[in-house]
Design an enzyme around this catalytic site. Structure first.
Site, PDB file in Angstrom:
ATOM      1  N   ASP A  26       0.624  -0.842   0.270  1.00 41.33           N
ATOM      2  CA  ASP A  26      -0.089  -0.291   0.039  1.00 41.33           C
ATOM      3  C   ASP A  26       0.932   0.870   0.239  1.00 41.33           C
ATOM      4  O   ASP A  26       2.078   0.932   0.754  1.00 41.33           O
ATOM      5  CB  ASP A  26      -1.092   0.226   1.783  1.00 41.33           C
ATOM      6  CG  ASP A  26      -2.480  -0.807   0.671  1.00 41.33           C
ATOM      7  OD1 ASP A  26      -2.137  -1.824   0.273  1.00 41.33           O
ATOM      8  OD2 ASP A  26      -3.293  -0.897   2.272  1.00 41.33           O
ATOM      9  N   ASP A  27       0.349   2.539  -0.680  1.00 42.07           N
ATOM     10  CA  ASP A  27       0.060   3.382  -0.284  1.00 42.07           C
ATOM     11  C   ASP A  27       2.076   4.110  -1.560  1.00 42.07           C
ATOM     12  O   ASP A  27       2.023   5.547  -1.209  1.00 42.07           O
ATOM     13  CB  ASP A  27       1.201   4.387   1.220  1.00 42.07           C
ATOM     14  CG  ASP A  27       0.170   3.671   2.195  1.00 42.07           C
ATOM     15  OD1 ASP A  27      -0.907   3.326   1.793  1.00 42.07           O
ATOM     16  OD2 ASP A  27       0.902   3.943   3.621  1.00 42.07           O
TER      17      ASP A  27
ATOM     18  N   HIS B 209      -5.777   3.142  -3.855  1.00 38.73           N
ATOM     19  CA  HIS B 209      -5.984   2.952  -2.454  1.00 38.73           C
ATOM     20  C   HIS B 209      -6.524   3.992  -2.668  1.00 38.73           C
ATOM     21  O   HIS B 209      -6.021   5.510  -1.190  1.00 38.73           O
ATOM     22  CB  HIS B 209      -4.175   2.766  -1.685  1.00 38.73           C
ATOM     23  CG  HIS B 209      -4.658   2.206  -0.674  1.00 38.73           C
ATOM     24  ND1 HIS B 209      -5.392   1.787  -0.336  1.00 38.73           N
ATOM     25  CD2 HIS B 209      -3.633   2.533   0.446  1.00 38.73           C
ATOM     26  CE1 HIS B 209      -4.964   1.925   1.167  1.00 38.73           C
ATOM     27  NE2 HIS B 209      -4.031   2.314   1.439  1.00 38.73           N
TER      28      HIS B 209
ATOM     29  N   HIS C 299      -5.152   9.178   1.183  1.00 36.65           N
ATOM     30  CA  HIS C 299      -5.139   8.345   2.218  1.00 36.65           C
ATOM     31  C   HIS C 299      -6.303   8.717   3.610  1.00 36.65           C
ATOM     32  O   HIS C 299      -5.647   8.787   4.430  1.00 36.65           O
ATOM     33  CB  HIS C 299      -4.027   8.485   2.867  1.00 36.65           C
ATOM     34  CG  HIS C 299      -3.717   6.538   3.371  1.00 36.65           C
ATOM     35  ND1 HIS C 299      -4.109   6.132   5.069  1.00 36.65           N
ATOM     36  CD2 HIS C 299      -3.323   5.412   2.545  1.00 36.65           C
ATOM     37  CE1 HIS C 299      -4.049   5.456   5.100  1.00 36.65           C
ATOM     38  NE2 HIS C 299      -3.475   4.304   4.027  1.00 36.65           N
TER      39      HIS C 299
ATOM     40  N   HIS D 209       3.565  -2.192   2.790  1.00 31.13           N
ATOM     41  CA  HIS D 209       3.748  -0.726   1.767  1.00 31.13           C
ATOM     42  C   HIS D 209       5.005  -1.243   1.746  1.00 31.13           C
ATOM     43  O   HIS D 209       6.175  -1.062   2.022  1.00 31.13           O
ATOM     44  CB  HIS D 209       3.444  -0.037   3.052  1.00 31.13           C
ATOM     45  CG  HIS D 209       2.111   0.224   4.893  1.00 31.13           C
ATOM     46  ND1 HIS D 209       2.428  -1.077   5.428  1.00 31.13           N
ATOM     47  CD2 HIS D 209       1.598   0.610   4.361  1.00 31.13           C
ATOM     48  CE1 HIS D 209       1.075  -1.193   6.200  1.00 31.13           C
ATOM     49  NE2 HIS D 209      -0.032   0.281   4.964  1.00 31.13           N
TER      50      HIS D 209
END
Length: 470
Positions: free
Chosen positions: A293-294, A344, A348, A435
């Site tokens: 993620d991210d 995603h 965030h 991540h």
């Protein structure tokens, strides 16, 4: 009598003069005819031969081919010092023929000029231009002319010239037209080509990195030498252009199935819809989906990709739209290496704390940014923090995916802790949360992959594992 004799003598002189004049006239006419015949004969001989600037004679012939509307021209010279053998295509389209002939003319003139400059007058040169013809669909043809040139020294020089045409119209088709004149498509293609060269084990120790990076920049002029051969789009590089002589003339072959979305509609192939995997319930079938993620991150993501390549592992990257905007080339690289790209959100937030309209906009804006970067939409969605609800999910057009193993890499930032957290929670058909913005995750990933591979797990994407979790 004397007067009659004088008249007779005068008539005789006139007749003599007339005869002499007639003979001179006839001789002149015969001479002109002979000279004219010789001149015509010379012209006819000259027309039957190809004469170069250095008066090198060659035999020129044209033959039909197995391809409708395509003829093969052969130009051969057995000159002792500057021999050549050349084959090139000819069609009914004058503009195409002119373009090919210009290349042939330039190649011959370059060869002869180089041999003329050679101080060793006993040196023998060589020029060979071979032709390969590849049909595509109903009326497209790729012509690949491979030139082998020798003008002295230790090695030959090998270079390639390609032409891609619509044989119905005679139109020469450029790389711009092939890629729908879309610079985003070009950028994605450039990433594919560069990655293919860098991952080629035969080129590993031969590549000249600076030159490689230069000639694979996303510029139209860098990708003019291409051909569609069977089920791949091929790009050609000259000897010594991006690698040492030991590598020869490298060729990149990209499957059409991989780059199909980049092609203009006229050149796309019909894609079969992949069959959905069936959950057989086999307890011995071990599968695991690694997710990150991210990202993307300009350094960490690339390190993670290299580690995944080492183990031939596929993964899913849930990207932030705001980061894709800054690092579209990294997103393209992720896709080029065969991984899945998910959404995603844009930056965030906790979606459940936003209005429904704002939450949906977080998703749609990211879809647009990812599609802009990789020319296709994300296939799955993961809400930040796992925070979502039925109202939000109802607005998301792709599967909403959370995780079953949290490595807590975002919390401990310790490369040594990554594997224990996976091992302690490991189960079949797991979806692992990591991540690709933490250096510690990149550093600890190798040990995780080595362990899972040793345990017999197959690395699959989220979309591939979802049917087994239903």
């Amino acid at each position: 009598m004397p007067e009659r004799r004088r008249r007779r003598r005068r008539r005789g002189q006139k007749i003599d003069f007339l005869l002499i004049g007639l003979i001179i006239t006839l001789s002149t006419i015969i001479l002109v005819i002979i000279l004219s015949k010789d001149d015509f004969k010379f012209q006819k001989i000259s027309a039957s031969k190809e004469t170069t600037s250095d008066s090198i004679k060659s035999n020129l012939s044209t033959e039909s081919s197995a391809f409708p509307g395509i003829r093969i021209v052969t130009d051969v010279s057995n000159d002792k010092r500057t021999p050549f053998s050349i084959h090139y295509p000819e069609t009914d389209n004058e503009a195409f023929n002119d373009a090919v002939l210009q290349y042939i003319k330039d190649s011959k003139e370059n060869y002869l000029a180089s041999m003329k400059k050679n101080k060793d007058k006993k040196a023998t040169g060589e020029l060979n231009i071979s032709l390969e013809t590849f049909p595509y669909q109903k009326h497209y043809y790729s012509f690949v002319l491979t030139t082998m040139l020798y003008t002295g020294g230790a090695n030959h020089e090998v270079s390639t010239k390609t032409f891609f045409i619509n044989n119905e119209t005679g139109e020469l088709i450029s790389i711009q037209a092939l890629l729908h004149n879309d610079e985003n498509n070009l950028s994605t293609l450039a990433t594919h080509v560069r990655n293919d060269l860098q991952r080629n084990p035969q080129l590993k120790d031969e590549l000249i990195q600076d030159e490689l990076l230069k000639v694979t920049e996303p510029k139209w002029s860098n990708f003019n030498r291409f051909a569609i051969v069977d089920d791949s789009l091929q790009f050609y590089f000259d000897e010594y252009e991006i690698a040492s002589g030991a590598a020869g003339a490298p060729i990149v072959k990209l499957p059409l199935s991989l780059i199909n979305p980049l092609l203009a509609p006229d050149f796309q192939i019909a894609m079969e819809k992949p069959a959905e995997p069936i959950n057989t319930g086999d307890p011995n079938a071990k599968r695991i989906a690694l997710t990150f993620d991210d990202g993307p991150h300009p350094k960490v993501t690339e390190q993670i990709l290299d580690t995944l390549d080492k183990y031939h592992a596929k993964a899913t990257f849930f990207m932030l739209g705001s980061r894709v905007q800054h690092y579209p080339d990294i997103a393209r690289d992720v896709l080029a290496r065969g991984h899945e790209i998910g959404n995603h959100s844009w930056n965030h937030p906790v979606l459940t704390k936003l209005s429904l309209e704002s939450a949906v906009n977080q998703c749609t804006s990211t879809v647009a940014e990812i599609e802009k970067a990789i020319n296709q939409k994300p296939t799955v969605f993961r809400p930040p923090y796992g925070a979502t609800n039925d109202a939000i999910n109802a607005q998301i057009p792709v599967p909403v995916v959370l995780w079953t193993i949290d490595t807590l890499d975002w919390k401990h930032r310790n490369a040594q802790q990554l594997l224990p957290n996976v091992k302690n929670n490991l189960h079949n058909n797991a979806i692992v949360l990591m991540h690709d913005i933490h250096q510690s995750t990149a550093d600890g990933l190798d040990a995780v992959l080595a362990y899972l591979q040793g345990q017999g797990y197959e690395f699959v994407t989220v979309s591939e594992i979802l049917p087994y979790r239903q």
